[in-house]
Design a protein around this motif. Structure first.
Motif, PDB file in Angstrom:
ATOM      1  N   SER A  90       0.824  -1.210   0.000  1.00 24.76           N
ATOM      2  CA  SER A  90       0.000   0.000   0.000  1.00 24.76           C
ATOM      3  C   SER A  90       0.858   1.259   0.000  1.00 24.76           C
ATOM      4  O   SER A  90       0.519   2.258  -0.648  1.00 24.76           O
ATOM      5  CB  SER A  90      -0.940   0.000   1.211  1.00 24.76           C
ATOM      6  N   THR A  91       1.990   1.232   0.696  1.00 23.72           N
ATOM      7  CA  THR A  91       2.883   2.395   0.708  1.00 23.72           C
ATOM      8  C   THR A  91       3.533   2.599  -0.651  1.00 23.72           C
ATOM      9  O   THR A  91       3.580   3.714  -1.173  1.00 23.72           O
ATOM     10  CB  THR A  91       3.966   2.224   1.786  1.00 23.72           C
ATOM     11  N   ALA A  92       4.032   1.515  -1.251  1.00 25.07           N
ATOM     12  CA  ALA A  92       4.666   1.628  -2.565  1.00 25.07           C
ATOM     13  C   ALA A  92       3.687   2.148  -3.604  1.00 25.07           C
ATOM     14  O   ALA A  92       4.018   3.010  -4.428  1.00 25.07           O
ATOM     15  CB  ALA A  92       5.214   0.265  -2.997  1.00 25.07           C
ATOM     16  N   ALA A  93       2.448   1.655  -3.560  1.00 28.34           N
ATOM     17  CA  ALA A  93       1.450   2.089  -4.541  1.00 28.34           C
ATOM     18  C   ALA A  93       1.114   3.563  -4.377  1.00 28.34           C
ATOM     19  O   ALA A  93       0.962   4.293  -5.357  1.00 28.34           O
ATOM     20  CB  ALA A  93       0.183   1.242  -4.400  1.00 28.34           C
ATOM     21  N   THR A  94       1.007   4.026  -3.131  1.00 29.06           N
ATOM     22  CA  THR A  94       0.655   5.424  -2.896  1.00 29.06           C
ATOM     23  C   THR A  94       1.791   6.350  -3.288  1.00 29.06           C
ATOM     24  O   THR A  94       1.573   7.402  -3.902  1.00 29.06           O
ATOM     25  CB  THR A  94       0.284   5.647  -1.420  1.00 29.06           C
ATOM     26  N   VAL A  95       3.019   5.977  -2.937  1.00 24.94           N
ATOM     27  CA  VAL A  95       4.165   6.818  -3.300  1.00 24.94           C
ATOM     28  C   VAL A  95       4.296   6.920  -4.813  1.00 24.94           C
ATOM     29  O   VAL A  95       4.453   8.012  -5.375  1.00 24.94           O
ATOM     30  CB  VAL A  95       5.463   6.259  -2.682  1.00 24.94           C
ATOM     31  N   MET A  96       4.195   5.797  -5.511  1.00 22.96           N
ATOM     32  CA  MET A  96       4.344   5.814  -6.960  1.00 22.96           C
ATOM     33  C   MET A  96       3.169   6.490  -7.649  1.00 22.96           C
ATOM     34  O   MET A  96       3.281   6.921  -8.796  1.00 22.96           O
ATOM     35  CB  MET A  96       4.509   4.393  -7.492  1.00 22.96           C
ATOM     36  N   ALA A  97       2.038   6.611  -6.960  1.00 27.74           N
ATOM     37  CA  ALA A  97       0.891   7.316  -7.540  1.00 27.74           C
ATOM     38  C   ALA A  97       1.192   8.783  -7.763  1.00 27.74           C
ATOM     39  O   ALA A  97       0.514   9.450  -8.554  1.00 27.74           O
ATOM     40  CB  ALA A  97      -0.334   7.171  -6.630  1.00 27.74           C
TER      41      ALA A  97
END
Length: 307
Positions: A90-97
């Motif tokens: 969830s953190t990786a997805a939000t940062v890359m968003a």
């Protein structure tokens, strides 16, 4: 109407597949093989898309494909692999968003593309959401994973600026196949020297590599570019928001990651920032790279979702 709905549903598969890719990489692929992981994702998918596009590079696109393949495929896929492994899904997805917002600022700095006030406001809001997400991640955030995410965004931004300058003379799907193939070929000898033999394939890793290569790369890009031919760019850009949403929801549902109020607010701010950063007009289509991610509403015509 039914045809548009069908294309919306088909195009939505791409950002959903990219969002799920964070979880699949984190949960099922070997953490110590980022070079092989990137190579096995890029090269087979590039060859499949090359067969689909039925076009070879021509003229300056030979060296352009090599350079963009290095940035948008080889380096980006390795960094994305590392970020997916070292950060919670969830953190990786939000940062890359936040990649579209970083691309907006990079295009301003490197190409003199002055954003409107609404775009700058979106960048501030979105990056603030990333900061809030990291604060709400619980425990210490892996520094190497965060650095890989930031580096992936920067590399992708530079690749986007170059691809936007070279948008003439190449179909986006064909250009993507050239970059994936070139990047995969570059990665093979490096992976063999640095990491040794390819990772062993078993009942756990083989389906995961199959998903990453066939679904999250070859199929996703084919559907994404098909959707761009049949749907308004704004609609496709909005569908790109499914990418981080899928990553966050899978991280919570399958990996047991907490979704506290602070992280939820951070994700909401990132999505709001991306929406604010969307262009209001449709510029000419760039020769999109495979990141393109990527990638996305803040990028011209929504063509660079984060992958």
């Amino acid at each position: 109407m039914e045809a548009n709905l069908r294309w919306v549903l088909l195009t939505a598969v791409a950002p959903l597949a990219w969002g799920a890719n964070y979880y699949v990489t984190h949960a099922y692929l070997p953490a110590d093989r980022p070079l092989w992981g990137a190579a096995l994702r890029a090269l087979p998918a590039g060859l499949l898309l090359l067969a689909l596009a039925r076009r070879r590079p021509h003229g300056p696109w030979w060296w352009r494909s090599a350079l963009l393949g290095l940035l948008n495929t080889a380096v980006f896929f390795v960094l994305l692999y590392l970020a997916s492994q070292r950060l919670p899904t969830s953190t990786a997805a939000t940062v890359m968003a936040a990649s579209p917002l970083a691309m907006l600022l990079t295009a301003w700095a490197l190409a003199g593309q002055h954003p409107q006030r609404a775009h700058l406001a979106g960048a501030v809001v979105g990056l603030g959401g990333v900061a809030l997400t990291l604060l709400g991640a619980g425990g210490a955030v892996d520094g190497a994973g965060l650095a890989a995410s930031v580096a992936a965004m920067l590399v992708s931004c530079v690749g986007y600026v170059l691809a936007a300058r070279w948008r003439d003379g190449a179909d986006p799907l064909a250009a993507t196949s050239w970059q994936l193939t070139a990047g995969g070929l570059m990665l093979l000898p490096v992976a063999a020297v640095v990491e040794g033999a390819p990772p062993a394939m078993d009942a756990r890793t083989l389906p995961a590599f199959g998903y990453v290569t066939l679904v999250a790369t070859a199929l996703a890009f084919a559907l994404w570019f098909a959707g761009l031919r049949h749907l308004p760019a704004g609609t496709v850009g909005l569908l790109g928001l499914l990418n981080p949403l899928a990553g966050v929801l899978l991280g919570v549902a399958l990996a047991g990651e907490g979704l506290g109020a602070r992280r939820l607010c951070g994700l909401a701010l990132v999505l709001a920032g991306v929406l604010l950063g969307r262009p209001r007009t449709r510029p000419p289509a760039p020769a999109a790279g495979p990141t393109g991610r990527g990638r996305s509403p803040a990028v011209p015509s929504g063509r660079r979702p984060t992958s």
